[in-house]
Each structure stands twice: as structure tokens, then as C-alpha cells.
Write a protein that holds these residues in place. Structure first.
Motif: not given
Ligand code: TYM
Length: 342
Positions: A168-171, A186-189
Motif C-alpha cells: 500500500e505504501l508503494a502505491r 503505474p500503481l502496483p497491485d
């Protein structure tokens, strides 16, 4: 050995990018295998994969690992990933420290990360509470992890439950970078299993199975390289309760943990498993789980021994992996340098 061909260069392709990592601190256990590595293997042909041995993350508590052990365990972890079925023809396997762009990108990203976000991380709080001198690297650990992911603009990050907060932090960091500069990342899932994302300690089902706890408590974890005797002893003495309830929904935490391991490793449905063990007591569940774990780990251990006997093969895989990863990460870094004005 016919199964040990030197790896061909792995080409970037149009499949979605997957990146994940594992720290070489301590021995890989069945929780790592079930929650993460087996998922990497299962989805290997579907994605464009990169898997790193996060040896720089292992430096965040320098007192916990000496340089010789770190080097040894890093290689052992790499060999184990291959032994578990990561195929260097399909996936890029590399040492994090071989790709300097991760650390460079981590610096830029750390400048976009409010300290408060990092102080809230539960892993940081737990580790900091147990560490006498808390390094700033321990605090910024998730930023390096974010850099690992964003360096390849990964779409998916397959991990166990304990890494969800870091994801979540990475996003959030990616979003903040995009907001401050340009919509670039891009936002990682996160990608997790439906079951087995959090394997608990055999000796304490209230705490997740962990490599560091396993270093001080025998009976806590089932090591992927444990002998048959140790595996048997660990499972047979796993904490359960005084009843005989083997239904997933109502079983106590310890029994549910054993059932979950059985479920993931056997591929059977919960109904099948509940029918199999109904009224047979925990002894039967434990004995059959021992057999299943041994059947799962024996070929991995055999392959691990083969790879350990061929150090040149591992050198080749890691050199090739580093080269492919470096080329890709450096492309991202060049864009990022441009975007931030360096
Ligand atoms: P690490 O080395 O602690 O764990 C490796 C993977 O195993 C999963 N895992 C578990 N899954 C189920 N049950 C358990 N008891 C259990 N314990 C661990 C973890 O969730 C993880 O997926 N910081 C990471 C490594 C890392 C990374 C990355 C991960 C470095 N860079 C980039 C993803 C993306 C770590 O310490 O994992």
C-alpha cells in the motif's frame, strides 16, 4: 546435467510485469514457500517476472547478520528459488545489490515519502521495538522495497499477507511521485493466494511463522531444507488444542494452520479435507501433513543439492539476471532523473 542449461537472455515482453523479493536473513521456511515462492512458480508462464534476493534489505539490522553469513545465505536463497521451480529461462533472478539503480531510485523516492508514512509501518514498529540501535535504513526499508517494484514498473507484486502494508505504501509513494512530477509510474497491485497468505508459527499459532523467530526457537518453523526428522518433530509437536475439530471455519488457530498447509500443498478442496479428517483426531492430520510436506520438499531439496554442487551454474544465472535487470532498471532511472531535474 540436462536440466542445468546456461540461461538464455530473458526478453522483456508484453506480458504484465511481476516483481517480488525475499530477504536472505535466516532459512527459508514453508510460510515463505506457501505464501510467496510457490505463487511465483505457479504464475511464472503468465507474466514477465523478476525475482530478487533482497540482500540490501538484510543490512537494515546490521547486528543481526555478519557479512560472511549474508553472502552465504544470499546464494543459498537464490539456489533455493531455482530449486523451488523458478526457471531462469522464464524469470529474471538477481541479487538486489547487483542493480545499483534500486538504491539510486530509493533515494529519489525517499524524498517523496513523508516520514510519518514510514513510522506507521507495523513491521518497522515491531522490529524497532526489538532493536537496540534503530538504523534510518530500517525506517526507509519500505522505500527501497518500493524502488525494487517501481524500477520495473511492476503491475503485480506476489507476496504473503505481512507485506500488504508495504505494498500500500508503494502505491502511495508512486502516486505522490506522479503527483509531484508527472504521471509516470503505474500503481502496483498486490497478488496473494486465496488461502495460505499467512502461515503461523507451529509452536505459537498466534504469531506468523518468521525466519528471525526460527533462528532462536526450534519447533517454530518448518524449514524448506529441514531433514525428515526435524519436519516430523516440528509438525507432530505443533500446538493444537484438546478437542478434535477439523473444520476450517471453527477449528482453533493451530489446527486451522495445519489444515491450511494441507490445503495449499495438496490442492484438495476444503470439503475434501474436512471429509478426510472428520472424527480422526489431530494425530491423523499431523501424520498426513508430515507425509505431504516431505513429498513437497524432497524434490526441492534434491534439486537444491544439485545446484549447490554446480556453483558455476548459479553464478551464470545471477550474472545473466543482473544484466537483464540492470538494463531495465537503468531505463526507468534515466526517465526519473529527467523528470526530477537531475
Ligand atoms: P520476506 O523475506 O520476509 O518474505 C518473503 C516472502 O514470504 C512471505 N512470507 C509469508 N507468507 C505466508 N506466511 C508466512 N508466515 C510468511 N512469512 C513471509 C512474505 O510476505 C514475502 O512475500 N521485504 C520483503 C522482501 C522484498 C520484496 C521486495 C517483496 C524486498 N523487495 C519487493 C516484494 C517486492 C521481505 O522481507 O520478505
Amino acid at each position: 546435467m540436462s536440466t542445468m542449461l546456461a540461461p538464455e537472455p530473458v526478453k522483456a515482453d508484453t506480458r504484465k510485469v511481476v516483481l517480488s523479493g525475499i530477504q536472505p536473513t535466516g532459512k527459508m521456511h514453508i510460510g515463505n514457500y506457501v505464501g510467496a515462492v510457490s505463487l511465483w512458480v505457479q504464475n511464472q508462464t503468465r507474466y514477465d517476472n523478476l525475482f530478487c534476493i533482497a540482500n540490501m534489505h538484510a543490512l537494515t539490522i546490521p547486528e543481526a547478520i555478519n557479512p560472511k553469513t549474508l553472502r552465504q545465505q544470499s546464494r543459498e536463497t537464490a539456489a533455493l528459488l531455482l530449486a523451488c521451480g523458478i526457471d531462469p529461462q522464464q524469470s529474471i533472478v538477481f541479487m538486489q545489490s547487483d542493480v545499483a539503480a534500486h538504491a539510486y531510485l530509493a533515494w529519489i523516492l525517499s524524498c517523496c515519502t513523508p516520514v510519518g508514512w514510514l513510522e506507521r509501518m507495523t513491521q518497522y514498529k515491531t522490529k524497532a521495538a526489538k532493536t537496540e540501535v534503530v538504523s534510518s535504513g530500517l525506517l526507509t526499508y519500505p522505500v527501497l522495497q518500493t524502488a525494487d517494484i517501481l524500477a520495473y514498473k511492476a503491475a503485480y507484486v506476489p507476496v504473503g499477507d505481512d507485506q500488504k502494508q508495504h505494498l500500500e505504501l508503494a502505491r502511495d509513494v508512486a502516486e505522490r511521485f506522479n503527483h509531484l512530477y508527472e504521471a509516470y509510474f503505474p500503481l502496483p497491485d498486490v497478488l496473494t493466494r486465496t488461502s495460505g497468505t499467512r502461515i503461523m508459527g507451529m509452536d505459537d499459532p498466534s504469531a506468523k511463522m518468521s525466519k528471525s523467530t526460527a533462528q532462536t526457537r526450534s519447533g517454530h518453523a518448518i524449514g524448506v531444507l529441514d531433514t525428515l526428522d526435524v519436519i516430523r518433530k516440528t509438525i507432530m509437536s505443533a500446538v493444537t488444542d484438546t478437542g478434535n475439530e477439523t473444520r476450517f471455519e471453527v477449528a482453533s488457530a493451530g489446527v486451522r494452520n495445519l489444515l491450511t498447509l494441507y490445503e495449499v500443498l495438496s490442492g484438495e478442496t476444503r470439503d475434501q479435507i474436512e471429509t478426510r479428517f472428520a472424527g480422526r483426531g489431530y494425530g491423523a492430520l499431523k501424520r498426513e501433513l508430515v507425509e505431504l510436506v516431505v513429498r513437497t520438499l524432497e524434490p526441492i531439496q534434491a534439486r537444491f543439492r544439485e545446484i549447490s554442487d554446480a556453483p558455476e551454474y548459479l553464478n551464470d544465472v545471477l550474472a545473466q539476471g543482473a544484466e537483464c535487470a540492470r538494463e531495465r532498471a537503468e531505463r526507468t532511472l534515466a526517465d526519473v532523473r529527467q523528470l526530477v531535474g537531475l
